[in-house]
Motif scaffolding. Structure first.
Motif, PDB file in Angstrom:
ATOM      1  N   ALA A 134      34.040  20.695  -4.307  1.00  0.00           N
ATOM      2  CA  ALA A 134      34.242  19.250  -4.132  1.00  0.00           C
ATOM      3  C   ALA A 134      34.704  18.898  -2.723  1.00  0.00           C
ATOM      4  O   ALA A 134      34.275  17.886  -2.171  1.00  0.00           O
ATOM      5  N   LYS A 135      35.545  19.719  -2.102  1.00  0.00           N
ATOM      6  CA  LYS A 135      36.049  19.392  -0.766  1.00  0.00           C
ATOM      7  C   LYS A 135      34.961  19.471   0.303  1.00  0.00           C
ATOM      8  O   LYS A 135      35.085  18.869   1.353  1.00  0.00           O
ATOM      9  N   GLU A 136      33.878  20.195   0.023  1.00  0.00           N
ATOM     10  CA  GLU A 136      32.769  20.299   0.973  1.00  0.00           C
ATOM     11  C   GLU A 136      31.635  19.329   0.655  1.00  0.00           C
ATOM     12  O   GLU A 136      30.722  19.142   1.450  1.00  0.00           O
ATOM     13  N   ARG A 137      31.704  18.716  -0.523  1.00  0.00           N
ATOM     14  CA  ARG A 137      30.617  17.855  -0.991  1.00  0.00           C
ATOM     15  C   ARG A 137      30.327  16.670  -0.067  1.00  0.00           C
ATOM     16  O   ARG A 137      29.157  16.362   0.176  1.00  0.00           O
ATOM     17  N   PRO A 138      31.347  15.974   0.492  1.00  0.00           N
ATOM     18  CA  PRO A 138      31.009  14.834   1.362  1.00  0.00           C
ATOM     19  C   PRO A 138      30.117  15.217   2.552  1.00  0.00           C
ATOM     20  O   PRO A 138      29.176  14.498   2.874  1.00  0.00           O
ATOM     21  N   GLY A 139      30.377  16.356   3.164  1.00  0.00           N
ATOM     22  CA  GLY A 139      29.551  16.785   4.294  1.00  0.00           C
ATOM     23  C   GLY A 139      28.131  17.101   3.876  1.00  0.00           C
ATOM     24  O   GLY A 139      27.170  16.741   4.564  1.00  0.00           O
ATOM     25  N   VAL A 140      27.983  17.762   2.726  1.00  0.00           N
ATOM     26  CA  VAL A 140      26.657  18.107   2.218  1.00  0.00           C
ATOM     27  C   VAL A 140      25.895  16.836   1.843  1.00  0.00           C
ATOM     28  O   VAL A 140      24.728  16.668   2.196  1.00  0.00           O
ATOM     29  N   VAL A 141      26.564  15.932   1.139  1.00  0.00           N
ATOM     30  CA  VAL A 141      25.924  14.674   0.739  1.00  0.00           C
ATOM     31  C   VAL A 141      25.498  13.889   1.973  1.00  0.00           C
ATOM     32  O   VAL A 141      24.369  13.383   2.049  1.00  0.00           O
ATOM     33  N   SER A 142      26.374  13.804   2.961  1.00  0.00           N
ATOM     34  CA  SER A 142      26.051  13.080   4.192  1.00  0.00           C
ATOM     35  C   SER A 142      24.818  13.683   4.872  1.00  0.00           C
ATOM     36  O   SER A 142      23.913  12.969   5.302  1.00  0.00           O
ATOM     37  N   ARG A 143      24.787  14.999   4.958  1.00  0.00           N
ATOM     38  CA  ARG A 143      23.657  15.671   5.605  1.00  0.00           C
ATOM     39  C   ARG A 143      22.363  15.424   4.846  1.00  0.00           C
ATOM     40  O   ARG A 143      21.333  15.126   5.435  1.00  0.00           O
ATOM     41  N   LEU A 144      22.401  15.545   3.507  1.00  0.00           N
ATOM     42  CA  LEU A 144      21.187  15.354   2.719  1.00  0.00           C
ATOM     43  C   LEU A 144      20.715  13.898   2.735  1.00  0.00           C
ATOM     44  O   LEU A 144      19.509  13.634   2.786  1.00  0.00           O
ATOM     45  N   LEU A 145      21.660  12.950   2.705  1.00  0.00           N
ATOM     46  CA  LEU A 145      21.265  11.541   2.831  1.00  0.00           C
ATOM     47  C   LEU A 145      20.574  11.311   4.172  1.00  0.00           C
ATOM     48  O   LEU A 145      19.590  10.568   4.259  1.00  0.00           O
ATOM     49  N   GLY A 146      21.094  11.958   5.212  1.00  0.00           N
ATOM     50  CA  GLY A 146      20.487  11.851   6.543  1.00  0.00           C
ATOM     51  C   GLY A 146      19.075  12.429   6.598  1.00  0.00           C
ATOM     52  O   GLY A 146      18.282  12.068   7.465  1.00  0.00           O
ATOM     53  N   LEU A 147      18.776  13.339   5.675  1.00  0.00           N
ATOM     54  CA  LEU A 147      17.436  13.929   5.596  1.00  0.00           C
ATOM     55  C   LEU A 147      16.506  13.127   4.685  1.00  0.00           C
ATOM     56  O   LEU A 147      15.383  13.533   4.425  1.00  0.00           O
ATOM     57  N   GLY A 148      17.028  11.990   4.169  1.00  0.00           N
ATOM     58  CA  GLY A 148      16.204  11.108   3.361  1.00  0.00           C
ATOM     59  C   GLY A 148      16.269  11.361   1.860  1.00  0.00           C
ATOM     60  O   GLY A 148      15.499  10.775   1.106  1.00  0.00           O
TER      61      GLY A 148
END
Length: 171
Positions: free
Chosen positions: A112-126
């Motif tokens: 969970a503590k790493e999820r915001p970075g992963v979500v941000s990156r994937l949203l940036g990839l569309g």
């Protein structure tokens, strides 16, 4: 104007402070001096006001730039702002291999503590929030929470940089 917003508000134009949700609220709501359940109730009431405030991010940025340790600013307590600093640091520390694995269709558990970075990156990839939820094996609501935390952490990072302070992970 609410004394909560007095002090240095030069970063927020006057017409913006007039739009603050807390303009007519009791400042004690944002600086609770009680403990226990009464404290929790005041904090939740303050956060409810902040949630839909037109200048929530500007308020949070002001607290960050001025190293506010007390009170609720932009919907965050002092403890939550310290946690947000840690999330801001982790935003750009996402493993490229993790993203590659997720893009390849592998279901990879993400703490969970790493999820915001992963979500941000994937949203940036569309990717859509639903695609991310499926890939991470979490509910879409968890992705929405992570997205909002990533947005707030990015705002924190920007405010720190604007204040000329390096972003350091706390112990």
């Amino acid at each position: 104007m609410n004394p909560h917003l007095t002090g240095d508000t030069r970063h927020i134009p006057h017409n913006e402070t007039a739009r603050a949700a807390c303009t007519d609220a009791d400042p004690a709501l944002f600086f609770p001096s009680v403990q226990g359940s009464a404290y929790n109730e005041l904090v939740e009431n303050a956060k409810t006001l902040c949630a839909d405030c037109a200048i929530r991010r500007e308020c949070l940025a002001r607290a960050i730039r001025h190293s506010e340790t007390e009170g609720i600013w932009g919907g965050f307590t002092g403890r939550e702002r310290r946690s947000l600093r840690d999330h801001a640091h982790r935003l750009h520390m996402v493993s490229p291999q993790l993203i590659t694995d997720l893009r390849a269709g592998l279901r990879v558990p993400v703490p969970a503590k790493e999820r915001p970075g992963v979500v941000s990156r994937l949203l940036g990839l569309g990717w859509s929030e639903n695609q991310i939820a499926e890939a991470l094996g979490v509910a879409p609501f968890a992705v929405q929470i992570a997205r909002r935390l990533a947005e707030d952490a990015a705002a924190y990072r920007a405010a720190e940089q604007q204040a000329g302070r390096p972003l350091a992970l706390t112990a």
